[in-house]
Enzyme design. Structure first.
Site, PDB file in Angstrom:
ATOM      1  N   ARG A 256     -39.891  61.994   6.651  1.00 41.01           N
ATOM      2  CA  ARG A 256     -40.257  61.389   5.356  1.00 41.01           C
ATOM      3  C   ARG A 256     -41.750  61.337   5.108  1.00 41.01           C
ATOM      4  O   ARG A 256     -42.187  61.536   3.981  1.00 41.01           O
ATOM      5  CB  ARG A 256     -39.569  60.051   5.150  1.00 41.01           C
ATOM      6  N   THR A 257     -42.549  61.093   6.152  1.00 44.85           N
ATOM      7  CA  THR A 257     -43.992  60.973   5.910  1.00 44.85           C
ATOM      8  C   THR A 257     -44.567  62.322   5.476  1.00 44.85           C
ATOM      9  O   THR A 257     -45.327  62.408   4.509  1.00 44.85           O
ATOM     10  CB  THR A 257     -44.715  60.441   7.168  1.00 44.85           C
TER      11      THR A 257
ATOM     12  N   LYS B 215     -50.740  76.148  22.717  1.00 42.90           N
ATOM     13  CA  LYS B 215     -51.385  77.147  23.581  1.00 42.90           C
ATOM     14  C   LYS B 215     -52.558  76.533  24.335  1.00 42.90           C
ATOM     15  O   LYS B 215     -53.339  77.233  24.960  1.00 42.90           O
ATOM     16  CB  LYS B 215     -51.883  78.330  22.739  1.00 42.90           C
TER      17      LYS B 215
ATOM     18  N   ARG C 258     -51.200  63.570  11.495  1.00 42.71           N
ATOM     19  CA  ARG C 258     -50.388  62.732  12.380  1.00 42.71           C
ATOM     20  C   ARG C 258     -50.571  63.261  13.787  1.00 42.71           C
ATOM     21  O   ARG C 258     -50.535  64.474  14.013  1.00 42.71           O
ATOM     22  CB  ARG C 258     -48.906  62.790  11.997  1.00 42.71           C
TER      23      ARG C 258
ATOM     24  N   HIS D  65     -50.619  53.194  11.110  1.00 41.77           N
ATOM     25  CA  HIS D  65     -49.904  54.045  10.157  1.00 41.77           C
ATOM     26  C   HIS D  65     -50.145  53.383   8.789  1.00 41.77           C
ATOM     27  O   HIS D  65     -49.259  52.746   8.225  1.00 41.77           O
ATOM     28  CB  HIS D  65     -48.416  54.057  10.526  1.00 41.77           C
TER      29      HIS D  65
HETATM   30  C1  NCD Z   1     -42.445  55.635  11.642  1.00 41.16           C
HETATM   31  C2  NCD Z   1     -43.475  56.409  12.404  1.00 41.16           C
HETATM   32  O1  NCD Z   1     -43.357  57.619  12.565  1.00 41.16           O
HETATM   33  O2  NCD Z   1     -44.417  55.773  12.826  1.00 41.16           O
HETATM   34  N1  NCD Z   1     -41.709  56.355  10.747  1.00 41.16           N
HETATM   35  C3  NCD Z   1     -42.246  56.724   9.570  1.00 41.16           C
HETATM   36  O3  NCD Z   1     -43.393  57.068   9.440  1.00 41.16           O
HETATM   37  N2  NCD Z   1     -41.426  56.660   8.502  1.00 41.16           N
HETATM   38  C4  NCD Z   1     -41.654  54.740  12.477  1.00 41.16           C
HETATM   39  C5  NCD Z   1     -40.831  55.322  13.571  1.00 41.16           C
HETATM   40  O4  NCD Z   1     -40.941  56.481  13.934  1.00 41.16           O
HETATM   41  O5  NCD Z   1     -40.049  54.555  14.107  1.00 41.16           O
END
Ligand code: NCD
Length: 312
Positions: free
Chosen positions: A57-58, A85, A107, A135
């Site tokens: 989703r992100t 690599k 990320r 986050h």
């Molecule tokens: C979260 C994450 O990746 O930090 N999910 C997200 O971004 N929607 C929480 C998780 O992975 O549990």
């Protein structure tokens, strides 16, 4: 962009309450719009989403947000990148910088890695989650969801429950909610409750029933099995018995308490499907929708200076 606006969005730490409000107010502009392409604010800009950790989703939400604003969006997945690599983080940063991106969304599995890259590049960087650190856009979308449902954040009792040890979502939410004068309670099994949380101005519980008593919002966290070497939780069944949000347990919260989860959910572990899918109580799909609006606002705000000065 106001003069005191940060160049990057690396975390909620460092943001003042008025800056948080500003992002939420800007996101409100996009929250109900089905198609915002009418306003191509980022036209001509290149947005690179560099994801060194899995995401559904992100990543999708940042991609849609960029595209709705007219940016050229490119996704880089670690699985297909030179990271596998053996390329170092700094070399990756230098490479991304050489591509002349106008905005980077990153990320990474290591806490602090996104900040390290931000120091090496010449464009704004948005942290889409770094290790168990922060986050920020998740906390902002959660705040927008709560504000729209409850009218305000100040004075609300919010219980954040589950795997606090590994959760960047919890850290960012605690920082944001306490900055906005909400009462934050956290609850986790003792093995998943970091001592450092107590210094963050929250009340910590090792009994979930106590923690959610009278809560206006119950935010559940995913059990992050991929970050556990083992032994931190008993069986998923036992976890559910003590830490799962069920209808019976939710009855302890305020009668109109909102249920939230950042996703992805372990159904039947930290949350029962009967609660997650209850349209009266659950704001989980609304959180996803608000994610696009908040990310549009962040992309817009962080690139305003560049657009004013002419895109590179
Ligand atoms: C979260 C994450 O990746 O930090 N999910 C997200 O971004 N929607 C929480 C998780 O992975 O549990």
């Amino acid at each position: 962009m106001p003069a005191d606006a940060p160049r990057h969005l690396l975390g909620i730490a460092g943001l003042q309450p008025h800056q948080i409000m500003r992002i939420l107010d800007e996101a409100e502009r996009w929250a109900d719009a089905r198609d915002a392409r009418a306003e191509p604010l980022l036209a001509g800009l290149t947005q690179i989403n560099a994801f060194f950790e899995p995401s559904t989703r992100t990543l999708l939400s940042f991609e849609i947000a960029g595209k709705r604003l007219g940016a050229d969006v490119v996704n880089m997945h670690a699985a297909g990148s030179s990271v596998t690599k053996g390329e170092t983080l700094i070399d990756t940063a230098v490479t991304l910088n050489a591509m002349r991106a106008d905005v980077l969304v990153i990320r990474h599995g290591s806490s602090g890695a996104v900040g390290l890259i931000a120091d090496k590049v010449g464009c704004p960087v948005l942290n889409a989650g770094d290790g168990s650190h922060e986050h920020p856009t998740q906390a902002l979308l959660d705040a927008l969801t709560i504000r729209r449902r409850k009218g305000a954040l100040a004075g609300l009792r919010v219980a954040i429950c589950g795997d606090l040890l590994h959760s960047r979502v919890a850290r960012s939410n605690i920082l944001l909610l306490t900055a906005m004068a909400a009462e934050v309670r956290v609850a986790a099994p003792a093995t998943l409750l970091p001592a450092a949380l107590k210094a963050m101005g929250v009340a910590a519980f090792t009994d979930m029933d106590e923690a959610i008593e009278g809560a206006d919002v119950v935010m559940m966290l995913r059990v992050q099995r991929e970050r556990m070497a083992g032994g931190l939780i008993p069986s998923p069944r036992e976890y559910h018995a003590f830490w799962g949000l069920t209808r019976e347990r939710l009855a302890r919260a305020a009668p109109d308490a909102l249920v939230m989860h950042p996703g992805p959910m372990n159904r039947g572990v930290e949350i029962a499907s009967s609660v997650a899918d209850d349209p009266e109580r659950s704001a989980i799909t609304e959180q996803v929708a608000m994610g696009v609006a908040v990310r549009m606002a962040c992309l817009d705000l962080l690139t305003r200076d560049q657009r004013a000065g002419g895109a590179s």
